[in-house]
Motif scaffolding. Sequence first.
Motif, PDB file in Angstrom:
ATOM      1  N   VAL A  19       0.801   0.453 -34.188  1.00  0.00           N
ATOM      2  CA  VAL A  19       0.361   1.979 -34.324  1.00  0.00           C
ATOM      3  C   VAL A  19      -0.520   2.390 -33.165  1.00  0.00           C
ATOM      4  O   VAL A  19      -0.335   3.205 -32.509  1.00  0.00           O
ATOM      5  N   TYR A  20      -1.616   1.541 -33.309  1.00  0.00           N
ATOM      6  CA  TYR A  20      -2.641   1.677 -32.229  1.00  0.00           C
ATOM      7  C   TYR A  20      -2.072   1.429 -30.902  1.00  0.00           C
ATOM      8  O   TYR A  20      -2.427   2.151 -29.764  1.00  0.00           O
ATOM      9  N   GLU A  21      -1.385   0.410 -30.548  1.00  0.00           N
ATOM     10  CA  GLU A  21      -0.884   0.071 -29.366  1.00  0.00           C
ATOM     11  C   GLU A  21       0.085   1.313 -28.984  1.00  0.00           C
ATOM     12  O   GLU A  21       0.189   1.708 -27.494  1.00  0.00           O
ATOM     13  N   ALA A  77      -2.542   7.283 -22.621  1.00  0.00           N
ATOM     14  CA  ALA A  77      -2.563   6.825 -21.288  1.00  0.00           C
ATOM     15  C   ALA A  77      -1.387   7.884 -20.554  1.00  0.00           C
ATOM     16  O   ALA A  77      -1.874   8.335 -19.374  1.00  0.00           O
ATOM     17  N   GLY A  78      -0.385   8.082 -20.876  1.00  0.00           N
ATOM     18  CA  GLY A  78       0.541   9.039 -20.291  1.00  0.00           C
ATOM     19  C   GLY A  78       0.098  10.331 -20.204  1.00  0.00           C
ATOM     20  O   GLY A  78       0.584  11.309 -19.316  1.00  0.00           O
ATOM     21  N   TYR A  79      -0.911  10.697 -21.050  1.00  0.00           N
ATOM     22  CA  TYR A  79      -1.682  12.203 -20.943  1.00  0.00           C
ATOM     23  C   TYR A  79      -2.704  12.137 -20.113  1.00  0.00           C
ATOM     24  O   TYR A  79      -3.593  13.030 -20.185  1.00  0.00           O
ATOM     25  N   GLY A  80      -3.163  10.920 -19.666  1.00  0.00           N
ATOM     26  CA  GLY A  80      -4.448  11.066 -18.884  1.00  0.00           C
ATOM     27  C   GLY A  80      -5.643  10.721 -19.590  1.00  0.00           C
ATOM     28  O   GLY A  80      -6.855  10.989 -18.963  1.00  0.00           O
ATOM     29  N   LEU A  81      -5.374  10.408 -21.057  1.00  0.00           N
ATOM     30  CA  LEU A  81      -6.717  10.205 -21.707  1.00  0.00           C
ATOM     31  C   LEU A  81      -7.112   8.739 -22.067  1.00  0.00           C
ATOM     32  O   LEU A  81      -6.132   7.854 -21.883  1.00  0.00           O
ATOM     33  N   THR A  82      -8.134   8.503 -22.053  1.00  0.00           N
ATOM     34  CA  THR A  82      -8.655   7.096 -22.108  1.00  0.00           C
ATOM     35  C   THR A  82      -8.631   6.790 -23.699  1.00  0.00           C
ATOM     36  O   THR A  82      -9.178   7.279 -24.436  1.00  0.00           O
ATOM     37  N   PRO A  83      -8.028   5.653 -23.910  1.00  0.00           N
ATOM     38  CA  PRO A  83      -7.740   5.199 -25.496  1.00  0.00           C
ATOM     39  C   PRO A  83      -9.255   4.698 -25.979  1.00  0.00           C
ATOM     40  O   PRO A  83     -10.068   4.026 -25.282  1.00  0.00           O
ATOM     41  N   SER A  84      -9.506   4.949 -27.008  1.00  0.00           N
ATOM     42  CA  SER A  84     -10.567   4.388 -27.723  1.00  0.00           C
ATOM     43  C   SER A  84     -10.354   3.276 -28.300  1.00  0.00           C
ATOM     44  O   SER A  84      -9.383   2.447 -28.327  1.00  0.00           O
ATOM     45  N   PRO A  85     -11.577   2.437 -28.517  1.00  0.00           N
ATOM     46  CA  PRO A  85     -11.347   1.016 -28.831  1.00  0.00           C
ATOM     47  C   PRO A  85     -10.805   1.052 -30.240  1.00  0.00           C
ATOM     48  O   PRO A  85     -10.867   1.925 -31.161  1.00  0.00           O
ATOM     49  N   PHE A  86     -10.094  -0.075 -30.602  1.00  0.00           N
ATOM     50  CA  PHE A  86      -9.326  -0.068 -31.874  1.00  0.00           C
ATOM     51  C   PHE A  86     -10.191   0.247 -33.196  1.00  0.00           C
ATOM     52  O   PHE A  86      -9.664   1.147 -33.843  1.00  0.00           O
ATOM     53  N   GLU A  87     -11.582  -0.265 -33.204  1.00  0.00           N
ATOM     54  CA  GLU A  87     -12.128   0.181 -34.320  1.00  0.00           C
ATOM     55  C   GLU A  87     -12.637   1.513 -34.425  1.00  0.00           C
ATOM     56  O   GLU A  87     -12.810   2.085 -35.605  1.00  0.00           O
ATOM     57  N   TRP A 104     -10.574   3.932 -33.036  1.00  0.00           N
ATOM     58  CA  TRP A 104      -9.393   4.724 -33.142  1.00  0.00           C
ATOM     59  C   TRP A 104      -9.194   4.560 -34.868  1.00  0.00           C
ATOM     60  O   TRP A 104      -8.625   5.463 -35.531  1.00  0.00           O
ATOM     61  N   LEU A 105      -9.513   3.615 -35.518  1.00  0.00           N
ATOM     62  CA  LEU A 105      -9.383   3.426 -37.043  1.00  0.00           C
ATOM     63  C   LEU A 105      -9.948   4.839 -37.647  1.00  0.00           C
ATOM     64  O   LEU A 105      -9.332   5.080 -38.728  1.00  0.00           O
ATOM     65  N   THR A 106     -11.269   5.076 -37.324  1.00  0.00           N
ATOM     66  CA  THR A 106     -11.802   6.251 -37.993  1.00  0.00           C
ATOM     67  C   THR A 106     -11.316   7.579 -37.399  1.00  0.00           C
ATOM     68  O   THR A 106     -11.793   8.488 -38.257  1.00  0.00           O
ATOM     69  N   MET A 107     -10.283   7.478 -36.596  1.00  0.00           N
ATOM     70  CA  MET A 107      -9.886   8.764 -36.281  1.00  0.00           C
ATOM     71  C   MET A 107      -8.443   9.193 -36.900  1.00  0.00           C
ATOM     72  O   MET A 107      -8.071  10.450 -36.568  1.00  0.00           O
ATOM     73  N   THR A 108      -7.693   8.203 -37.293  1.00  0.00           N
ATOM     74  CA  THR A 108      -6.525   8.404 -37.618  1.00  0.00           C
ATOM     75  C   THR A 108      -6.432   9.168 -39.016  1.00  0.00           C
ATOM     76  O   THR A 108      -7.250   9.115 -39.833  1.00  0.00           O
ATOM     77  N   ASN A 109      -5.432  10.190 -39.086  1.00  0.00           N
ATOM     78  CA  ASN A 109      -5.302  10.829 -40.298  1.00  0.00           C
ATOM     79  C   ASN A 109      -4.014  10.364 -40.956  1.00  0.00           C
ATOM     80  O   ASN A 109      -3.497   9.076 -40.917  1.00  0.00           O
ATOM     81  N   ALA A 110      -3.360  11.325 -41.254  1.00  0.00           N
ATOM     82  CA  ALA A 110      -1.921  10.860 -42.116  1.00  0.00           C
ATOM     83  C   ALA A 110      -0.961  10.371 -41.381  1.00  0.00           C
ATOM     84  O   ALA A 110       0.075   9.747 -41.666  1.00  0.00           O
ATOM     85  N   SER A 111      -1.017  10.883 -40.188  1.00  0.00           N
ATOM     86  CA  SER A 111       0.098  10.562 -39.123  1.00  0.00           C
ATOM     87  C   SER A 111      -0.414  10.116 -37.697  1.00  0.00           C
ATOM     88  O   SER A 111      -1.295  10.944 -37.439  1.00  0.00           O
ATOM     89  N   GLY A 148       0.935  11.458 -35.329  1.00  0.00           N
ATOM     90  CA  GLY A 148       0.788  12.960 -34.548  1.00  0.00           C
ATOM     91  C   GLY A 148      -0.244  13.584 -34.752  1.00  0.00           C
ATOM     92  O   GLY A 148      -0.806  14.277 -33.777  1.00  0.00           O
ATOM     93  N   GLU A 149      -0.909  13.655 -35.932  1.00  0.00           N
ATOM     94  CA  GLU A 149      -2.203  14.251 -36.386  1.00  0.00           C
ATOM     95  C   GLU A 149      -3.411  13.874 -35.428  1.00  0.00           C
ATOM     96  O   GLU A 149      -4.139  14.474 -34.932  1.00  0.00           O
ATOM     97  N   ALA A 150      -3.136  12.576 -35.497  1.00  0.00           N
ATOM     98  CA  ALA A 150      -4.366  11.663 -34.745  1.00  0.00           C
ATOM     99  C   ALA A 150      -4.621  12.012 -33.271  1.00  0.00           C
ATOM    100  O   ALA A 150      -5.456  12.214 -32.716  1.00  0.00           O
ATOM    101  N   LEU A 151      -3.438  12.119 -32.679  1.00  0.00           N
ATOM    102  CA  LEU A 151      -3.152  12.505 -31.384  1.00  0.00           C
ATOM    103  C   LEU A 151      -3.525  14.005 -31.118  1.00  0.00           C
ATOM    104  O   LEU A 151      -4.044  14.070 -29.907  1.00  0.00           O
ATOM    105  N   THR A 152      -3.048  14.741 -31.739  1.00  0.00           N
ATOM    106  CA  THR A 152      -3.298  16.316 -31.811  1.00  0.00           C
ATOM    107  C   THR A 152      -4.830  16.528 -31.744  1.00  0.00           C
ATOM    108  O   THR A 152      -5.547  17.201 -31.149  1.00  0.00           O
ATOM    109  N   SER A 153      -5.551  15.660 -32.562  1.00  0.00           N
ATOM    110  CA  SER A 153      -7.053  15.591 -32.849  1.00  0.00           C
ATOM    111  C   SER A 153      -7.862  15.122 -31.384  1.00  0.00           C
ATOM    112  O   SER A 153      -8.813  15.865 -31.277  1.00  0.00           O
ATOM    113  N   ARG A 154      -7.109  14.657 -30.402  1.00  0.00           N
ATOM    114  CA  ARG A 154      -7.620  14.122 -28.884  1.00  0.00           C
ATOM    115  C   ARG A 154      -7.157  15.386 -28.225  1.00  0.00           C
ATOM    116  O   ARG A 154      -7.712  15.149 -27.010  1.00  0.00           O
TER     117      ARG A 154
END
Length: 183
Positions: free
Chosen positions: A22-24, A31-41, A43-50, A52-58
């Motif tokens: 899911v992280y990958e 990256a497709g939207y020009g945003l720098t991905p967060s490190p895995f650890e 990212w784990l704190t940012m994910t919600n129920a889906s 889609g929600e995690a990406l919307t929050s970015r």
Amino acid sequence: MKTYKCGIFDHSGVLSDDRRPVYEADTLILAGYGLTPSPFEEWLTMTNASAGEALTSRGIAVSKKEIDELHARFYREVTARDVNPVRPVMYLDAPEVLAALKAKGLKLAVVSSHPEASLQQELADYGILGNFDIVSGDPSPKARRLVDVCWDLKITVGEAFFLGDTIPDLRSGDDNDERPNDP
């Protein structure tokens, strides 16, 4: 002791660990939207129920449906690529536990935020799809879908248990605690 007729399971975090793929997939979308991905650890704190929600929050300005479709596409790509595929891992005791519950006569269901086609494929890859009477993969709220599973199986909500691993999962089960369901 209460007798149950159905066990309803969330998928991720309950039957399998799919955080890495899911992280990958999420990093490819970002990256497709020009945003720098967060490190895995992080990212784990940012994910919600889906995802889609995690990406919307970015700050990605597309609909949740579009993000979920992108996620499904990239998730398939990440898990099926020839070089360095990143696949989810089923928890080792899941098949045994599911088989024991089925042997006791319980109906079993999965209610997950994953897209249904991906969910069905993953359960089939694990060899456990046949254990489930109902598989519901959809980013819509789980609370309503839990009631729907009970309705489809012709049981009351009180005759089923739901096993999830997140606060939204717990709320989904709790939202149905007082709700009657007379099939």
